[in-house]
Structure formats: structure tokens, C-alpha cells
Motif scaffolding. Structure first.
Motif, PDB file in Angstrom:
ATOM      1  N   ILE A   1       0.616  -0.955  -0.009  1.00 24.73           N
ATOM      2  CA  ILE A   1      -0.021   0.000   0.221  1.00 24.73           C
ATOM      3  C   ILE A   1       0.793   1.296   0.114  1.00 24.73           C
ATOM      4  CG2 ILE A   1      -1.870   1.247   1.243  1.00 24.73           C
ATOM      5  CD1 ILE A   1      -2.429  -1.576   2.698  1.00 24.73           C
ATOM      6  N   LYS A   2       0.672   1.949  -0.978  1.00 25.43           N
ATOM      7  CA  LYS A   2       1.651   3.323  -1.261  1.00 25.43           C
ATOM      8  C   LYS A   2       0.810   4.515  -0.859  1.00 25.43           C
ATOM      9  CE  LYS A   2       4.694   1.592  -4.690  1.00 25.43           C
ATOM     10  NZ  LYS A   2       5.477   1.830  -5.831  1.00 25.43           N
ATOM     11  N   GLU A   3      -0.430   4.604  -1.132  1.00 24.94           N
ATOM     12  CA  GLU A   3      -1.261   5.683  -0.827  1.00 24.94           C
ATOM     13  C   GLU A   3      -2.731   5.073  -0.361  1.00 24.94           C
ATOM     14  OE1 GLU A   3      -1.720   7.989  -4.245  1.00 24.94           O
ATOM     15  OE2 GLU A   3       0.444   8.831  -4.211  1.00 24.94           O
ATOM     16  N   ILE A   4      -3.315   6.045   0.483  1.00 23.76           N
ATOM     17  CA  ILE A   4      -4.518   5.699   1.084  1.00 23.76           C
ATOM     18  C   ILE A   4      -5.488   7.041   1.059  1.00 23.76           C
ATOM     19  CG2 ILE A   4      -4.232   5.785   3.414  1.00 23.76           C
ATOM     20  CD1 ILE A   4      -6.042   3.461   3.670  1.00 23.76           C
ATOM     21  N   VAL A   5      -6.694   6.841   0.686  1.00 21.98           N
ATOM     22  CA  VAL A   5      -7.711   8.150   0.611  1.00 21.98           C
ATOM     23  C   VAL A   5      -8.767   7.801   1.801  1.00 21.98           C
ATOM     24  CG1 VAL A   5      -8.934   9.611  -0.636  1.00 21.98           C
ATOM     25  CG2 VAL A   5      -7.118   8.678  -1.773  1.00 21.98           C
TER      26      VAL A   5
ATOM     27  N   ASP B   1       1.368   7.221  12.910  1.00 20.02           N
ATOM     28  CA  ASP B   1       2.163   6.420  13.955  1.00 20.02           C
ATOM     29  C   ASP B   1       2.446   4.910  13.790  1.00 20.02           C
ATOM     30  OD1 ASP B   1       1.975   8.734  15.690  1.00 20.02           O
ATOM     31  OD2 ASP B   1       0.364   7.624  16.975  1.00 20.02           O
ATOM     32  N   ASN B   2       1.619   4.484  12.914  1.00 20.86           N
ATOM     33  CA  ASN B   2       1.867   2.850  12.553  1.00 20.86           C
ATOM     34  C   ASN B   2       2.382   2.464  11.285  1.00 20.86           C
ATOM     35  OD1 ASN B   2       0.831   1.566  15.189  1.00 20.86           O
ATOM     36  ND2 ASN B   2      -0.569   3.001  14.953  1.00 20.86           N
ATOM     37  N   HIS B   3       1.915   3.402  10.322  1.00 19.56           N
ATOM     38  CA  HIS B   3       2.403   3.294   8.888  1.00 19.56           C
ATOM     39  C   HIS B   3       2.748   4.632   8.048  1.00 19.56           C
ATOM     40  CE1 HIS B   3       0.930  -0.871   8.866  1.00 19.56           C
ATOM     41  NE2 HIS B   3      -0.137  -0.513   9.436  1.00 19.56           N
ATOM     42  N   PRO B   4       3.913   5.200   8.714  1.00 20.34           N
ATOM     43  CA  PRO B   4       4.232   6.359   7.951  1.00 20.34           C
ATOM     44  C   PRO B   4       4.628   6.285   6.587  1.00 20.34           C
ATOM     45  CG  PRO B   4       5.940   5.505   9.395  1.00 20.34           C
ATOM     46  CD  PRO B   4       4.780   4.735   9.876  1.00 20.34           C
ATOM     47  N   GLU B   5       5.028   5.018   6.131  1.00 17.31           N
ATOM     48  CA  GLU B   5       5.422   4.891   4.743  1.00 17.31           C
ATOM     49  C   GLU B   5       3.897   4.999   3.786  1.00 17.31           C
ATOM     50  OE1 GLU B   5       3.788   0.814   6.128  1.00 17.31           O
ATOM     51  OE2 GLU B   5       4.852   2.457   6.809  1.00 17.31           O
ATOM     52  N   ILE B   6       2.918   5.068   4.305  1.00 17.16           N
ATOM     53  CA  ILE B   6       1.816   4.879   3.716  1.00 17.16           C
ATOM     54  C   ILE B   6       1.293   6.512   3.238  1.00 17.16           C
ATOM     55  CG2 ILE B   6      -0.818   4.504   3.432  1.00 17.16           C
ATOM     56  CD1 ILE B   6      -0.317   2.082   5.032  1.00 17.16           C
ATOM     57  N   LYS B   7       1.263   6.947   2.265  1.00 21.06           N
ATOM     58  CA  LYS B   7       0.847   8.525   1.990  1.00 21.06           C
ATOM     59  C   LYS B   7      -0.793   8.662   2.261  1.00 21.06           C
ATOM     60  CE  LYS B   7       0.966  12.279  -1.297  1.00 21.06           C
ATOM     61  NZ  LYS B   7       1.491  12.600  -2.843  1.00 21.06           N
ATOM     62  N   HIS B   8      -0.967   9.422   3.120  1.00 20.92           N
ATOM     63  CA  HIS B   8      -2.415   9.726   3.505  1.00 20.92           C
ATOM     64  C   HIS B   8      -3.228  10.718   2.953  1.00 20.92           C
ATOM     65  CE1 HIS B   8      -5.725  10.280   6.942  1.00 20.92           C
ATOM     66  NE2 HIS B   8      -6.343   9.636   5.948  1.00 20.92           N
ATOM     67  N   LEU B   9      -3.878  10.692   1.913  1.00 13.56           N
ATOM     68  CA  LEU B   9      -4.894  11.871   1.181  1.00 13.56           C
ATOM     69  C   LEU B   9      -6.177  11.818   1.752  1.00 13.56           C
ATOM     70  CD1 LEU B   9      -3.488  11.138  -2.188  1.00 13.56           C
ATOM     71  CD2 LEU B   9      -2.473  12.705  -0.594  1.00 13.56           C
ATOM     72  N   TYR B  10      -6.960  13.094   1.669  1.00 11.75           N
ATOM     73  CA  TYR B  10      -8.316  13.189   2.103  1.00 11.75           C
ATOM     74  C   TYR B  10      -9.262  13.252   0.829  1.00 11.75           C
ATOM     75  CZ  TYR B  10      -6.275  14.649   6.325  1.00 11.75           C
ATOM     76  OH  TYR B  10      -5.360  14.685   7.538  1.00 11.75           O
ATOM     77  N   ASP B  11     -10.447  12.641   0.885  1.00 14.13           N
ATOM     78  CA  ASP B  11     -11.376  12.575  -0.151  1.00 14.13           C
ATOM     79  C   ASP B  11     -11.658  14.038  -0.196  1.00 14.13           C
ATOM     80  OD1 ASP B  11     -13.465  12.223  -1.585  1.00 14.13           O
ATOM     81  OD2 ASP B  11     -14.628  11.097  -0.310  1.00 14.13           O
ATOM     82  N   VAL B  12     -11.830  14.876  -1.428  1.00 13.85           N
ATOM     83  CA  VAL B  12     -12.082  16.043  -1.672  1.00 13.85           C
ATOM     84  C   VAL B  12     -13.572  16.585  -1.209  1.00 13.85           C
ATOM     85  CG1 VAL B  12     -12.763  15.890  -4.173  1.00 13.85           C
ATOM     86  CG2 VAL B  12     -11.709  17.800  -3.204  1.00 13.85           C
ATOM     87  N   TRP B  13     -14.470  15.371  -1.360  1.00 19.01           N
ATOM     88  CA  TRP B  13     -15.881  15.792  -1.034  1.00 19.01           C
ATOM     89  C   TRP B  13     -15.864  16.255   0.648  1.00 19.01           C
ATOM     90  CZ3 TRP B  13     -20.418  16.430  -2.917  1.00 19.01           C
ATOM     91  CH2 TRP B  13     -21.449  16.317  -2.082  1.00 19.01           C
ATOM     92  N   HIS B  14     -14.930  15.462   1.464  1.00 20.62           N
ATOM     93  CA  HIS B  14     -14.959  15.728   2.830  1.00 20.62           C
ATOM     94  C   HIS B  14     -14.062  17.044   3.075  1.00 20.62           C
ATOM     95  CE1 HIS B  14     -16.914  12.211   4.207  1.00 20.62           C
ATOM     96  NE2 HIS B  14     -16.261  11.547   2.941  1.00 20.62           N
TER      97      HIS B  14
END
Length: 52
Positions: A20-24, A37-50
Motif C-alpha cells: 500500500i503506497k497511498e490511501i484516501v 504512528d503505525n504506517h508512516p510509509e503510507i501516503k494519506h490523502l483526504y477525499d475532496v468531498w470531505h
């Protein structure tokens, strides 16, 4: 509830050897903190709707 689903989903994907490289997600604060804290290697993006 949302955080537990994410934890189980990530675990299931990793068990299958999927990287897993990115998650929205929405802007759920517990998810944001847990990923940081647990998966800093995963890029976390926000759903634009929210965000809008």
C-alpha cells in the motif's frame, strides 16, 4: 468503527502481499493519527468531498 475497518483492511491486503503506497479517507482524526504512528510509509490523502 472506521479505524477498526481500516486496520483489518490493511492487514488483509498485506497478508496477500499487496503493498500500500497511498490511501484516501475522510478527515477522521483517529485514522490520521493511527496511520501517522503505525504506517508512516503510507501516503494519506483526504477525499475532496470531505474537504470542500
Amino acid at each position: 468503527m472506521e479505524l477498526e475497518g481500516l486496520k483489518r483492511g490493511i492487514a488483509a491486503l498485506r497478508e496477500q502481499g499487496i503493498q500500500i503506497k497511498e490511501i484516501v479517507t475522510d478527515r477522521h482524526m483517529q485514522i490520521q493519527k493511527w496511520l501517522k504512528d503505525n504506517h508512516p510509509e503510507i501516503k494519506h490523502l483526504y477525499d475532496v468531498w470531505h474537504v470542500a
